[in-house]
Design a protein around this motif. Structure first.
Motif, PDB file in Angstrom:
ATOM      1  N   ARG A   1       0.816  -1.211   0.000  1.00 37.18           N
ATOM      2  CA  ARG A   1       0.000   0.000   0.000  1.00 37.18           C
ATOM      3  C   ARG A   1       0.855   1.269   0.000  1.00 37.18           C
ATOM      4  O   ARG A   1       0.445   2.285  -0.574  1.00 37.18           O
ATOM      5  N   ILE A   2       2.015   1.219   0.617  1.00 37.71           N
ATOM      6  CA  ILE A   2       2.930   2.369   0.558  1.00 37.71           C
ATOM      7  C   ILE A   2       3.279   2.654  -0.898  1.00 37.71           C
ATOM      8  O   ILE A   2       3.247   3.807  -1.352  1.00 37.71           O
ATOM      9  N   ARG A   3       3.597   1.610  -1.635  1.00 33.90           N
ATOM     10  CA  ARG A   3       3.939   1.784  -3.059  1.00 33.90           C
ATOM     11  C   ARG A   3       2.736   2.277  -3.859  1.00 33.90           C
ATOM     12  O   ARG A   3       2.880   3.114  -4.741  1.00 33.90           O
ATOM     13  N   GLU A   4       1.561   1.751  -3.548  1.00 31.64           N
ATOM     14  CA  GLU A   4       0.356   2.124  -4.286  1.00 31.64           C
ATOM     15  C   GLU A   4      -0.074   3.559  -3.998  1.00 31.64           C
ATOM     16  O   GLU A   4      -0.506   4.281  -4.907  1.00 31.64           O
ATOM     17  N   LYS A   5       0.040   3.971  -2.743  1.00 35.30           N
ATOM     18  CA  LYS A   5      -0.501   5.258  -2.314  1.00 35.30           C
ATOM     19  C   LYS A   5       0.488   6.416  -2.416  1.00 35.30           C
ATOM     20  O   LYS A   5       0.078   7.581  -2.363  1.00 35.30           O
ATOM     21  N   SER A   6       1.776   6.103  -2.535  1.00 38.40           N
ATOM     22  CA  SER A   6       2.780   7.159  -2.613  1.00 38.40           C
ATOM     23  C   SER A   6       3.539   7.082  -3.938  1.00 38.40           C
ATOM     24  O   SER A   6       4.470   6.284  -4.084  1.00 38.40           O
ATOM     25  N   LYS A   7       3.125   7.911  -4.864  1.00 37.81           N
ATOM     26  CA  LYS A   7       3.827   7.965  -6.150  1.00 37.81           C
ATOM     27  C   LYS A   7       5.268   8.402  -5.944  1.00 37.81           C
ATOM     28  O   LYS A   7       6.184   7.931  -6.638  1.00 37.81           O
ATOM     29  N   ILE A   8       5.482   9.284  -4.987  1.00 36.31           N
ATOM     30  CA  ILE A   8       6.836   9.778  -4.708  1.00 36.31           C
ATOM     31  C   ILE A   8       7.754   8.633  -4.314  1.00 36.31           C
ATOM     32  O   ILE A   8       8.849   8.466  -4.879  1.00 36.31           O
ATOM     33  N   LEU A   9       7.333   7.818  -3.337  1.00 36.30           N
ATOM     34  CA  LEU A   9       8.184   6.737  -2.856  1.00 36.30           C
ATOM     35  C   LEU A   9       8.338   5.640  -3.901  1.00 36.30           C
ATOM     36  O   LEU A   9       9.423   5.063  -4.052  1.00 36.30           O
ATOM     37  N   GLN A  10       7.263   5.361  -4.630  1.00 36.61           N
ATOM     38  CA  GLN A  10       7.348   4.340  -5.669  1.00 36.61           C
ATOM     39  C   GLN A  10       8.352   4.739  -6.747  1.00 36.61           C
ATOM     40  O   GLN A  10       9.176   3.917  -7.181  1.00 36.61           O
ATOM     41  N   GLU A  11       8.317   5.989  -7.158  1.00 33.46           N
ATOM     42  CA  GLU A  11       9.256   6.456  -8.177  1.00 33.46           C
ATOM     43  C   GLU A  11      10.684   6.453  -7.656  1.00 33.46           C
ATOM     44  O   GLU A  11      11.619   6.086  -8.390  1.00 33.46           O
ATOM     45  N   MET A  12      10.862   6.825  -6.392  1.00 27.14           N
ATOM     46  CA  MET A  12      12.206   6.799  -5.815  1.00 27.14           C
ATOM     47  C   MET A  12      12.745   5.377  -5.765  1.00 27.14           C
ATOM     48  O   MET A  12      13.928   5.143  -6.045  1.00 27.14           O
ATOM     49  N   GLU A  13      11.871   4.428  -5.433  1.00 23.09           N
ATOM     50  CA  GLU A  13      12.313   3.029  -5.408  1.00 23.09           C
ATOM     51  C   GLU A  13      12.609   2.530  -6.817  1.00 23.09           C
ATOM     52  O   GLU A  13      13.619   1.854  -7.053  1.00 23.09           O
TER      53      GLU A  13
END
Length: 209
Positions: free
Chosen positions: A175-187
Motif C-alpha cells: 500500500r505504501i507503493r500504491e498510495k505514494s507515487k513519490i516513494l514508488q518512483e524513488m524506489e
C-alpha cells in the motif's frame, strides 16, 4: 564509541542496500548484547543544526520493541514512525515521504513484531472507540491469513497471529507503493528501498520478509 553524527556528504554516499546491511548488522549486535556506546552529549550538539538520517522505520508502538536499540542506532541515525500495528495512513505516508524525498533517507523499513497486540485485536474483531477504525487497517491481513493457516481464526491460534503479522507487513509495503507515487518512483529509480521484517520478542532478532 560513536561521537560523530551523519552529515549530508555521508548520507549522499550511502546506498539503500548498504543502509539495510548496516541496520541488520546493528541488530546482530543487539542480539549479542554488544551495543555500541555513544557520546550522547556530543551527538546532541552535533545535530542541533540539522539531521541526515539514513533510514525511516515504521514500527508498532509496542514498548518491547525499542527501535533504535533493536538496530543499534543512535542520535541522528534514523527516523522512526510509530503507530499500533505498524500500518500506513495519510500522516504516516507524509512522514515517510518527508524522510526520503526531503531529508534524504535511503531506506523505508516496515517493522512488525511477534505477538502484536493490535494484530491480535484485529484477529478477534475487537470494537472499542477509535481502536475499531484503527484495526480496519489490519483486518485485510487477518482475512488473508484465514485462508493460509489451519485452525481457529482468532488470537488463540498462534500460527494465525504470526501469519497475520507477516501479512500486515507485506500489505503495508504494497500500500505504501500504491498510495505514494513519490516513494514508488524513488524506489523504481534505485534511490531508496522499501523492505519489511518481523521482530522476535523471544530472541530480539529481526527476520526479513
Amino acid at each position: 564509541m560513536r561521537d560523530t553524527a551523519l552529515t549530508k556528504n555521508i548520507q549522499n554516499a550511502l546506498t539503500p542496500k548498504g543502509v539495510l546491511t548496516s541496520l541488520l548488522e546493528g541488530n546482530e549486535r543487539y542480539v549479542a548484547n554488544n551495543l555500541t556506546p555513544s557520546n550522547v552529549n556530543k551527538l546532541v550538539q552535533l545535530t542541533i543544526d540539522g539531521q541526515f538520517p539514513k533510514a525511516v522505520i515504521l514500527s508498532c508502538i509496542d514498548s518491547r520493541v525499542p527501535v533504535e536499540l533493536v538496530f543499534d542506532q543512535t542520535i541522528g541515525d534514523v527516523f522512526v514512525a510509530r503507530v499500533a500495528g505498524n500500518f500506513e495512513n495519510v500522516d504516516i505516508l507524509g512522514s515517510l515521504e518527508y524522510s526520503c524525498a526531503v531529508a534524504g533517507s535511503k531506506l523505508v523499513f516496515v517493522l512488525g513484531h511477534e505477538s502484536c497486540g493490535a494484530v491480535k485485536a484485529a484477529c478477534d474483531g475487537v470494537e472499542l472507540g477509535n481502536i475499531t477504525a484503527m484495526l480496519d487497517n489490519i483486518i485485510p491481513a487477518a482475512k488473508m491469513a484465514s485462508d493460509q493457516v489451519e485452525g481457529e481464526a482468532n488470537s488463540t491460534n498462534k500460527a494465525f497471529v504470526a501469519k497475520t503479522v507477516e501479512n500486515n507487513v507485506k500489505l503495508t509495503i504494497e500500500r505504501i507503493r500504491e498510495k505514494s507515487k513519490i516513494l514508488q518512483e524513488m524506489e523504481d529509480n534505485g534511490e531508496i528501498k522499501i523492505v519489511g521484517g518481523v521482530y522476535s520478542l523471544h530472541t530480539g532478532k529481526v527476520n526479513m520478509l
